[in-house]
Design a protein around this motif. Structure first.
Motif, mmCIF file in Angstrom:
data_model
loop_
_atom_site.group_PDB
_atom_site.id
_atom_site.type_symbol
_atom_site.label_atom_id
_atom_site.label_comp_id
_atom_site.label_asym_id
_atom_site.label_seq_id
_atom_site.Cartn_x
_atom_site.Cartn_y
_atom_site.Cartn_z
ATOM 1 N N VAL A 1 -3.649 2.626 7.509
ATOM 2 C CA VAL A 1 -3.598 1.416 8.334
ATOM 3 C C VAL A 1 -4.969 0.752 8.395
ATOM 4 O O VAL A 1 -5.089 -0.471 8.260
ATOM 5 N N ARG A 2 -6.026 1.526 8.562
ATOM 6 C CA ARG A 2 -7.387 0.981 8.610
ATOM 7 C C ARG A 2 -7.729 0.306 7.280
ATOM 8 O O ARG A 2 -8.288 -0.783 7.256
ATOM 9 N N LEU A 3 -7.388 0.952 6.188
ATOM 10 C CA LEU A 3 -7.634 0.390 4.856
ATOM 11 C C LEU A 3 -6.875 -0.921 4.695
ATOM 12 O O LEU A 3 -7.433 -1.923 4.232
ATOM 13 N N TRP A 4 -5.611 -0.926 5.079
ATOM 14 C CA TRP A 4 -4.809 -2.148 5.003
ATOM 15 C C TRP A 4 -5.471 -3.281 5.785
ATOM 16 O O TRP A 4 -5.573 -4.405 5.302
ATOM 17 N N LEU B 1 -3.860 0.100 -6.852
ATOM 18 C CA LEU B 1 -4.320 0.506 -5.525
ATOM 19 C C LEU B 1 -3.618 -0.296 -4.434
ATOM 20 O O LEU B 1 -3.188 0.255 -3.422
ATOM 21 N N LEU B 2 -3.497 -1.596 -4.659
ATOM 22 C CA LEU B 2 -2.819 -2.444 -3.669
ATOM 23 C C LEU B 2 -1.357 -2.040 -3.517
ATOM 24 O O LEU B 2 -0.836 -1.973 -2.399
ATOM 25 N N GLU B 3 -0.699 -1.751 -4.632
ATOM 26 C CA GLU B 3 0.694 -1.301 -4.574
ATOM 27 C C GLU B 3 0.794 0.038 -3.846
ATOM 28 O O GLU B 3 1.732 0.272 -3.088
ATOM 29 N N GLY B 4 -0.189 0.917 -4.077
ATOM 30 C CA GLY B 4 -0.207 2.206 -3.396
ATOM 31 C C GLY B 4 -0.362 2.068 -1.895
ATOM 32 O O GLY B 4 0.304 2.757 -1.120
ATOM 33 N N ILE B 5 -1.237 1.158 -1.482
ATOM 34 C CA ILE B 5 -1.423 0.896 -0.042
ATOM 35 C C ILE B 5 -0.116 0.374 0.542
ATOM 36 O O ILE B 5 0.345 0.839 1.579
ATOM 37 N N ASN B 6 0.486 -0.602 -0.138
ATOM 38 C CA ASN B 6 1.744 -1.173 0.337
ATOM 39 C C ASN B 6 2.844 -0.118 0.447
ATOM 40 O O ASN B 6 3.624 -0.110 1.400
ATOM 41 N N ALA B 7 2.899 0.777 -0.537
ATOM 42 C CA ALA B 7 3.946 1.802 -0.553
ATOM 43 C C ALA B 7 3.818 2.762 0.626
ATOM 44 O O ALA B 7 4.820 3.266 1.132
ATOM 45 N N LEU B 8 2.609 3.012 1.067
ATOM 46 C CA LEU B 8 2.381 3.958 2.173
ATOM 47 C C LEU B 8 2.386 3.296 3.549
ATOM 48 O O LEU B 8 2.464 3.979 4.560
ATOM 49 N N LEU B 9 2.295 1.979 3.572
ATOM 50 C CA LEU B 9 2.058 1.280 4.836
ATOM 51 C C LEU B 9 3.150 1.499 5.879
ATOM 52 O O LEU B 9 2.845 1.773 7.036
ATOM 53 N N VAL C 1 2.187 -7.254 4.143
ATOM 54 C CA VAL C 1 1.606 -6.275 3.228
ATOM 55 C C VAL C 1 0.585 -7.017 2.383
ATOM 56 O O VAL C 1 0.504 -8.244 2.424
ATOM 57 N N VAL C 2 -0.201 -6.293 1.610
ATOM 58 C CA VAL C 2 -1.167 -6.948 0.749
ATOM 59 C C VAL C 2 -0.397 -7.670 -0.337
ATOM 60 O O VAL C 2 0.395 -7.079 -1.061
#
Length: 135
Positions: free
Chosen positions: A64-67, A82-90, A107-108
């Motif tokens: 969440v902080r990274l997002w 990396l952006l897709e990875g962040i979105n997938a975990l969000l 999302v990003v």
């Protein structure tokens, strides 16, 4: 290398994304850090460590902080994987760190070109108790 950059580098060497993000978040841009040194940390070392962590070792609060840092433009992430990875975990990270609140819609955005950064306010649809607040 100054102490601030050295501290960020040590966090990344130790694979401590949470420590890195917390330290990065408190930095005042341009204060005592050479931009070339910071760019080397954020664009060469950080992506490598983040790739590793996105494979299952990134905790919810760090996700969440990274997002937030990417979303508001404070941290530039240009790798779409990396952006897709962040979105997938969000969604799961948001629910875990926000006691069941659904993730915000923002999302990003991967369709906006370099870095996929989309700026704007954040929100949570559920209720006022779920608003995106620091912490």
């Amino acid at each position: 290398m100054n102490a601030t950059i050295e501290n960020l580098r040590i966090f990344l060497e130790e694979r401590d994304i949470g420590g890195f993000l917390a330290a990065y978040e408190t930095m005042v841009p341009g204060a005592d850090v050479l931009s070339s040194q910071l760019t080397k940390i954020t664009q060469q070392i950080f992506p490598t460590v983040l790739h590793e962590k996105l494979k299952g070792a990134l905790v919810a609060g760090d996700t969440v902080r990274l997002w937030r840092l990417v979303r508001c433009g404070r941290l530039l992430v240009v790798d779409n994987d990396l952006l897709e990875g962040i979105n997938a975990l969000l969604d799961a990270a948001w629910r875990e760190s926000r006691t069941g609140c659904p993730a915000p819609h923002e999302v990003v955005d991967l369709s906006r070109g370099a870095g996929g950064i989309s700026t704007g306010p954040t929100f949570c649809k559920a209720s006022s108790s779920c608003r995106d607040q620091p912490g």
